[in-house]
Scaffold this motif. Structure first.
Motif, short mmCIF file in Angstrom:
data_model
loop_
_atom_site.label_atom_id
_atom_site.label_comp_id
_atom_site.label_asym_id
_atom_site.label_seq_id
_atom_site.Cartn_x
_atom_site.Cartn_y
_atom_site.Cartn_z
N GLY A 113 0.83 -1.21 0.00
CA GLY A 113 0.00 0.00 0.00
C GLY A 113 0.86 1.25 0.00
N LYS A 114 0.19 2.39 -0.04
CA LYS A 114 0.90 3.66 -0.21
C LYS A 114 1.80 3.99 0.98
CE LYS A 114 -2.92 5.79 -1.33
NZ LYS A 114 -3.78 4.65 -1.71
N LEU A 115 1.23 3.99 2.19
CA LEU A 115 2.04 4.37 3.34
C LEU A 115 3.03 3.25 3.70
CD1 LEU A 115 2.02 7.02 4.80
CD2 LEU A 115 0.84 5.92 6.68
N PHE B 196 0.84 12.69 7.63
CA PHE B 196 1.10 13.13 6.26
C PHE B 196 0.79 11.97 5.32
CE2 PHE B 196 5.00 10.69 6.36
CZ PHE B 196 5.44 10.82 7.67
N GLY B 197 0.64 12.31 4.07
CA GLY B 197 0.33 11.29 3.08
C GLY B 197 1.58 10.76 2.43
N SER C 66 -4.69 5.90 11.17
CA SER C 66 -5.07 7.30 11.41
C SER C 66 -5.90 7.51 12.68
CB SER C 66 -5.83 7.85 10.21
OG SER C 66 -5.05 7.73 9.04
N PRO D 267 1.53 8.74 11.31
CA PRO D 267 2.23 9.74 10.50
C PRO D 267 1.20 10.76 10.00
CG PRO D 267 2.56 7.49 9.66
CD PRO D 267 1.42 7.46 10.61
N ILE E 81 -8.09 1.23 7.29
CA ILE E 81 -8.54 1.43 8.68
C ILE E 81 -9.64 0.45 9.06
CG2 ILE E 81 -9.59 3.09 10.28
CD1 ILE E 81 -8.50 5.33 8.60
N VAL F 220 -2.78 -1.39 6.92
CA VAL F 220 -3.87 -1.84 6.05
C VAL F 220 -5.02 -0.84 6.16
CG1 VAL F 220 -3.19 -4.26 6.31
CG2 VAL F 220 -4.92 -3.31 7.84
N TRP G 155 -0.85 -14.34 2.90
CA TRP G 155 -1.02 -14.88 4.25
C TRP G 155 -0.54 -16.33 4.39
CZ3 TRP G 155 -1.27 -12.35 8.57
CH2 TRP G 155 -1.67 -11.01 8.52
N ASP H 52 1.25 -8.62 2.05
CA ASP H 52 0.02 -7.99 1.60
C ASP H 52 -1.11 -9.02 1.54
OD1 ASP H 52 -0.15 -4.93 0.76
OD2 ASP H 52 -1.71 -6.01 -0.35
N LYS H 53 -2.24 -8.62 0.97
CA LYS H 53 -3.45 -9.43 1.19
C LYS H 53 -3.38 -10.86 0.65
CE LYS H 53 -6.24 -7.29 -2.47
NZ LYS H 53 -5.28 -6.20 -2.81
P1 NAD Z 1 -3.61 1.56 0.89
O1 NAD Z 1 -4.96 1.11 0.50
O2 NAD Z 1 -2.73 2.23 -0.12
O3 NAD Z 1 -2.78 0.32 1.45
C1 NAD Z 1 -3.36 -0.71 2.19
C2 NAD Z 1 -2.68 -2.01 1.81
O4 NAD Z 1 -3.22 -3.03 2.65
C3 NAD Z 1 -2.93 -2.43 0.35
O5 NAD Z 1 -1.71 -2.79 -0.28
C4 NAD Z 1 -3.86 -3.63 0.50
O6 NAD Z 1 -3.68 -4.59 -0.54
C5 NAD Z 1 -3.39 -4.17 1.84
N1 NAD Z 1 -4.35 -5.08 2.46
C6 NAD Z 1 -5.71 -5.06 2.39
N2 NAD Z 1 -6.21 -6.08 3.08
C7 NAD Z 1 -5.17 -6.78 3.59
C8 NAD Z 1 -5.05 -7.95 4.37
N3 NAD Z 1 -6.13 -8.62 4.79
N4 NAD Z 1 -3.82 -8.39 4.69
C9 NAD Z 1 -2.70 -7.72 4.29
N5 NAD Z 1 -2.76 -6.61 3.53
C10 NAD Z 1 -3.97 -6.14 3.19
O7 NAD Z 1 -3.81 2.48 2.19
P2 NAD Z 1 -2.81 3.55 2.82
O8 NAD Z 1 -3.22 4.90 2.37
O9 NAD Z 1 -1.40 3.11 2.65
O10 NAD Z 1 -3.24 3.44 4.36
C11 NAD Z 1 -2.77 2.42 5.20
C12 NAD Z 1 -2.83 2.88 6.63
O11 NAD Z 1 -2.09 4.07 6.75
C13 NAD Z 1 -4.24 3.18 7.15
O12 NAD Z 1 -4.33 2.73 8.47
C14 NAD Z 1 -4.31 4.68 7.14
O13 NAD Z 1 -5.14 5.17 8.16
C15 NAD Z 1 -2.87 5.03 7.43
N6 NAD Z 1 -2.50 6.37 6.97
C16 NAD Z 1 -2.63 6.70 5.66
C17 NAD Z 1 -2.28 7.98 5.24
C18 NAD Z 1 -2.42 8.39 3.80
O14 NAD Z 1 -2.44 9.60 3.52
N7 NAD Z 1 -2.52 7.49 2.85
C19 NAD Z 1 -1.77 8.90 6.18
C20 NAD Z 1 -1.62 8.52 7.51
C21 NAD Z 1 -2.00 7.25 7.89
#
Ligand code: NAD
Length: 298
Positions: A31-33, A124-125, A100, A122, A75, A73, A56, A52-53
């Motif tokens: 995922g992104k973060l 920030f994005g 978050s 964090p 929220i 993952v 497992w 990742d998903k």
């Molecule tokens: P995202 O959707 O980009 O990444 C989530 C990842 O989790 C994906 O790669 C997805 O395939 C994976 N995933 C889904 N189900 C799964 C599972 N059962 N097992 C393993 N992996 C699984 O989301 P994101 O933006 O990276 O956010 C992730 C976390 O970071 C969240 O908790 C969010 O609150 C927090 N966060 C995000 C930001 C932001 O700006 N993007 C900022 C601060 C905090």
């Protein structure tokens, strides 16, 4: 200048605070973060593995001997996933998350794992060029002495660490994030409903208006699921937005009556409440706008 030096370090790497640690697993590492933290940790010499998903079936091998597991993952899945999947980690493994919201994930981590637990947010994005001057909120869980190195590492990346308890964090987020994101969403919704001509609005926007429009527009460049989850994450959020609507309504009635004096009275009341922050914010935003002026808009 400070930003430049951190960007440089992103090319050459960062000092590694704990060279002798085992590998680090990021749940949601694709995922992104998760990818951002993976990159920063790798640049600092750590061995990082993603779970990742679809991974497992390899969980047991990935968790075996892990020094730290970072949960990143969506929220809405976080707490159930922690409770269901992360109760068999090595006893000395650090369990941490980037969610978050903090109270419920921290509770879930403390319940699932008896070793070191740390809550992070964090502020920030994933689009930040570097961690320099960014804020990372820390909610201590258990056995801080075991994970302090990771906080030191984050500080080396340039971030400012803000320690608080989960309840205080979550309450602040209601106003800092949920409320602001929701009002930006409605602002965008309103532009859409008015079928506003953005190019035309920009023609008449000097930097301050352009910046405001950009702050709203950037919301819609990001994943709707993240914002839905942030806005719906806490039951109190919806109440806060109902209160906001009431204040809007009340202020609107003042306008409908054409009551200029009452509008001015309320404005002054809020100015007084902002106190020294109002002129300080005017100065600060003035300086920000000066640097925006130096940038070339598209
Ligand atoms: P995202 O959707 O980009 O990444 C989530 C990842 O989790 C994906 O790669 C997805 O395939 C994976 N995933 C889904 N189900 C799964 C599972 N059962 N097992 C393993 N992996 C699984 O989301 P994101 O933006 O990276 O956010 C992730 C976390 O970071 C969240 O908790 C969010 O609150 C927090 N966060 C995000 C930001 C932001 O700006 N993007 C900022 C601060 C905090």
């Amino acid at each position: 200048l400070m930003r430049e030096s951190y960007l440089n370090e992103k090319e050459v790497g960062f000092k590694q605070v704990k060279p002798d640690s085992g590998h680090i697993v990021i749940v949601g590492g694709a995922g992104k973060l998760g990818a951002l933290f993976s990159q920063m940790l790798s640049l600092s010499g750590y061995q990082v593995k993603s779970l990742d998903k679809d991974d497992w079936q390899q969980a047991k091998a990935l968790f075996s001997g892990a020094a730290m597991v970072i949960v990143s993952v969506p929220i809405s899945l976080t707490c159930a996933l922690i409770r269901r999947e992360l109760s068999q980690l090595p006893a000395d493994c650090i369990l941490t998350d980037l969610t978050s919201v903090k109270a419920e994930p921290l509770r879930a981590m403390l319940d699932a794992h008896s070793g070191p637990v740390l809550g992070l947010h964090p502020m920030f994005g994933p689009d930040v060029g570097s961690f320099a001057k960014q804020v990372v909120v820390v909610c201590h869980g258990r056995q801080q002495d075991k994970y302090q190195w990771f906080l030191d590492q984050i500080a080396i990346w340039g971030a400012r660490i803000e320690i608080t308890d989960a309840k205080n964090h979550d309450e602040a987020m209601q106003l800092v994030q949920a409320m602001r994101h929701f009002s930006s969403f409605v602002y965008g919704l309103n532009l859409f409903k008015n079928n506003a001509d953005i190019a035309n609005l920009l023609r008449f926007s000097s930097p301050i208006y352009r910046l405001e429009l950009a702050m709203v527009g950037r919301l819609f460049a990001q994943a709707p699921e993240l914002y839905a989850d942030i806005i719906l994450a806490q039951p109190g959020n919806v109440q806060l937005m109902s209160d906001y609507l009431q204040h809007y309504q009340h202020a609107l009635e003042t306008l409908k009556r054409g009551d200029r004096d009452e509008f001015i009275r309320q404005f002054s009341q809020v100015s007084t409440w902002f106190g020294d922050y109002a002129p300080a914010f005017a100065r600060e935003s003035g300086m920000m706008l000066e640097s925006v002026n130096d940038m070339k808009p598209r």
